[in-house]
Design a protein around this motif. Structure first.
Motif, PDB file in Angstrom:
ATOM      1  N   LEU A  58     -23.523   8.075  67.657  1.00  0.00           N
ATOM      2  CA  LEU A  58     -23.027   9.384  67.219  1.00  0.00           C
ATOM      3  C   LEU A  58     -23.566  10.490  68.112  1.00  0.00           C
ATOM      4  N   ARG A  59     -24.845  10.832  67.971  1.00  0.00           N
ATOM      5  CA  ARG A  59     -25.542  11.747  68.879  1.00  0.00           C
ATOM      6  C   ARG A  59     -26.982  11.254  68.940  1.00  0.00           C
ATOM      7  N   LEU A 113     -24.149  15.163  59.227  1.00  0.00           N
ATOM      8  CA  LEU A 113     -24.231  14.002  60.109  1.00  0.00           C
ATOM      9  C   LEU A 113     -23.148  13.962  61.185  1.00  0.00           C
ATOM     10  N   LEU A 114     -21.872  14.076  60.771  1.00  0.00           N
ATOM     11  CA  LEU A 114     -20.805  13.788  61.739  1.00  0.00           C
ATOM     12  C   LEU A 114     -20.797  14.781  62.891  1.00  0.00           C
ATOM     13  N   ARG A 152     -14.812  14.200  69.991  1.00  0.00           N
ATOM     14  CA  ARG A 152     -14.937  12.897  69.353  1.00  0.00           C
ATOM     15  C   ARG A 152     -14.038  12.897  68.124  1.00  0.00           C
ATOM     16  N   LEU A 208     -24.807  23.318  65.360  1.00  0.00           N
ATOM     17  CA  LEU A 208     -25.385  24.184  66.396  1.00  0.00           C
ATOM     18  C   LEU A 208     -24.591  24.100  67.691  1.00  0.00           C
ATOM     19  N   ILE A 209     -24.018  22.937  67.949  1.00  0.00           N
ATOM     20  CA  ILE A 209     -23.391  22.710  69.261  1.00  0.00           C
ATOM     21  C   ILE A 209     -21.938  22.270  69.157  1.00  0.00           C
ATOM     22  N   GLU A 210     -21.472  21.957  67.932  1.00  0.00           N
ATOM     23  CA  GLU A 210     -20.126  21.417  67.798  1.00  0.00           C
ATOM     24  C   GLU A 210     -19.342  22.124  66.685  1.00  0.00           C
ATOM     25  N   HIS A 225     -30.494  23.436  74.470  1.00  0.00           N
ATOM     26  CA  HIS A 225     -29.595  24.535  74.120  1.00  0.00           C
ATOM     27  C   HIS A 225     -29.994  25.100  72.768  1.00  0.00           C
ATOM     28  N   ASP A 249     -31.286  32.622  68.756  1.00  0.00           N
ATOM     29  CA  ASP A 249     -32.431  31.733  68.569  1.00  0.00           C
ATOM     30  C   ASP A 249     -33.279  31.671  69.841  1.00  0.00           C
ATOM     31  N   ASN A 277     -22.975  18.276  64.720  1.00  0.00           N
ATOM     32  CA  ASN A 277     -24.155  19.133  64.735  1.00  0.00           C
ATOM     33  C   ASN A 277     -23.651  20.563  64.885  1.00  0.00           C
ATOM     34  N   GLU A 295     -32.550  17.257  65.594  1.00  0.00           N
ATOM     35  CA  GLU A 295     -31.515  16.847  64.637  1.00  0.00           C
ATOM     36  C   GLU A 295     -32.023  17.000  63.198  1.00  0.00           C
ATOM     37  N   ARG A 348     -30.513  18.471  78.136  1.00  0.00           N
ATOM     38  CA  ARG A 348     -30.191  19.884  78.386  1.00  0.00           C
ATOM     39  C   ARG A 348     -30.439  20.686  77.117  1.00  0.00           C
ATOM     40  N   PRO A 392     -28.574  28.646  70.270  1.00  0.00           N
ATOM     41  CA  PRO A 392     -27.748  29.860  70.248  1.00  0.00           C
ATOM     42  C   PRO A 392     -28.543  31.055  70.789  1.00  0.00           C
ATOM     43  N   ALA A 449     -30.943  22.150  70.209  1.00  0.00           N
ATOM     44  CA  ALA A 449     -30.353  20.820  70.318  1.00  0.00           C
ATOM     45  C   ALA A 449     -30.406  20.391  71.777  1.00  0.00           C
ATOM     46  N   LEU A 450     -30.271  19.091  71.996  1.00  0.00           N
ATOM     47  CA  LEU A 450     -30.244  18.561  73.356  1.00  0.00           C
ATOM     48  C   LEU A 450     -28.842  18.076  73.672  1.00  0.00           C
ATOM     49  N   LEU A 451     -28.302  18.530  74.798  1.00  0.00           N
ATOM     50  CA  LEU A 451     -26.947  18.187  75.227  1.00  0.00           C
ATOM     51  C   LEU A 451     -27.024  17.280  76.457  1.00  0.00           C
ATOM     52  N   ARG A 493     -32.975  10.535  62.100  1.00  0.00           N
ATOM     53  CA  ARG A 493     -33.524  11.569  61.213  1.00  0.00           C
ATOM     54  C   ARG A 493     -33.398  11.182  59.751  1.00  0.00           C
TER      55      ARG A 493
END
Lengths: 223, 83
Positions: free
Chosen positions: A55-56, B59-60, B40, B64-66, A146, A151, B62, A92, A144, A148, A99-101, A62
């Motif tokens: 997923l990520r 979960l599905l 995705r 913050l980024i999506e 990141h 923040d 995030n 997470e 990477r 906002p 977050a890490l990209l 977590r």
């Protein structure tokens, strides 16, 4: 001082982390299904690919039982250090901002990087001085950093950026060249480079040991 | 109830996968494609579709980024997770 190093299915740096911790204190492995931290005074979430990075990166780990215990430990002020995948897990889990990209290059990066200590007034960096340059290996595809814009401004203003890639060293496109951050309370830290791989002269640098040394020098806050 | 969740990088977040695909298209003779973004798709069957927004937030995706969009396939409404 006792370190607890969490092992998830898919972790791969937990043994190096354990050995790094043992240079400065006692340490034992914790399993992802554990619901208590076996008396650890500090917790390390190591690198690797927990739960296959499905997923990520960090998204599934977590929800493991041990992370409930880690979150409660962190809420009580206990020190938690997340390295690479551990950093991703802590973001997470909402224990760290941002977050890490995927790396801008989309490539797995594996090389020694220089990072600057931006804040030496934390439990993780007290053995360093502000401005110290640490040579530590980085190895990741999803590093990477990141957050906002609001923040980012806040964590910069609060001194939560603890480690920054030295000029020209940013391996992943991280915003503000951020390599490591702490939470607002200062007791949870995440970083992408691997200090546990830089504790023995045999591998070229012992700079990573400074983080473990800093933690070991910390008075345990929990009985 | 079947549902689809479409997840994509938030506007303004660099998407190197999309950029790479965008650069590859002209090399194959396809011109005029821009703003390629890669996300995705999650397909799932649900007993209780009301749980879907919380699933997405926790979960599905995030947040913050999506951004995400939910599509209920058996005649239900769609909702959008973008702000």
């Amino acid at each position: 001082m006792k370190f607890g190093v969490v092992r998830f299915p898919g972790s791969c740096d937990e043994v190096d982390a354990l050995l790094a911790c043992r240079r400065f204190g006692d340490a034992e492995l914790l399993w992802h299904g554990d619901r208590d931290l076996r008396g650890a005074d500090a917790v390390v979430i190591p690198g690797g690919f927990s739960y296959g990075d499905y997923l990520r990166a960090g998204a599934i780990a977590r929800f493991s039982p041990v992370m409930e215990a880690v979150a409660a430990f962190a809420a009580d002020g206990g020190p938690v250090l997340g390295i690479c995948n551990g950093f991703q897990v802590l973001c997470e889990a909402g224990l760290l901002p941002g977050a890490l990209l995927p790396n801008t290059s989309l490539r797995f990066v594996c090389r020694q990087v220089d990072v600057v200590v931006e804040n030496a007034d934390t439990s993780f960096t007290r053995a360093c001085a502000r401005g110290d340059l640490l040579s530590i290996p980085g190895k990741h595809t999803t590093g990477r950093y990141h957050a906002p814009a609001d923040d980012l401004d806040r964590i910069e203003a609060n001194g939560q950026v603890v480690l920054r890639y030295a000029p020209g060293e940013n391996p992943n496109g991280a915003e503000h060249d951020i390599a490591g951050v702490v939470n607002e309370a200062g007791n949870v830290m995440g970083l992408m480079p691997h200090p546990e791989h830089a504790v023995d002269p045999l591998t070229g640098s012992t700079d990573g040991g400074k983080l473990f040394e800093s933690l070991a020098a910390r008075e345990p806050v929990l009985a | 109830m079947k549902a689809r969740v479409l997840i994509r990088p938030k506007e303004g977040i660099l998407d190197p996968q999309g950029q790479t695909v965008e650069r590859a298209l002209p090399a194959l003779g396809f011109h005029g494609a821009s703003h390629v973004r890669i996300g995705r798709l999650v397909e799932l069957e649900l007993d209780d579709p009301e749980q879907l927004p919380a699933m997405c937030e926790k979960l599905l995706a995030n947040p913050l980024i999506e951004d995400y969009e939910v599509e209920l396939l058996d005649g239900g409404d769609s909702t959008n997770g973008a702000p």
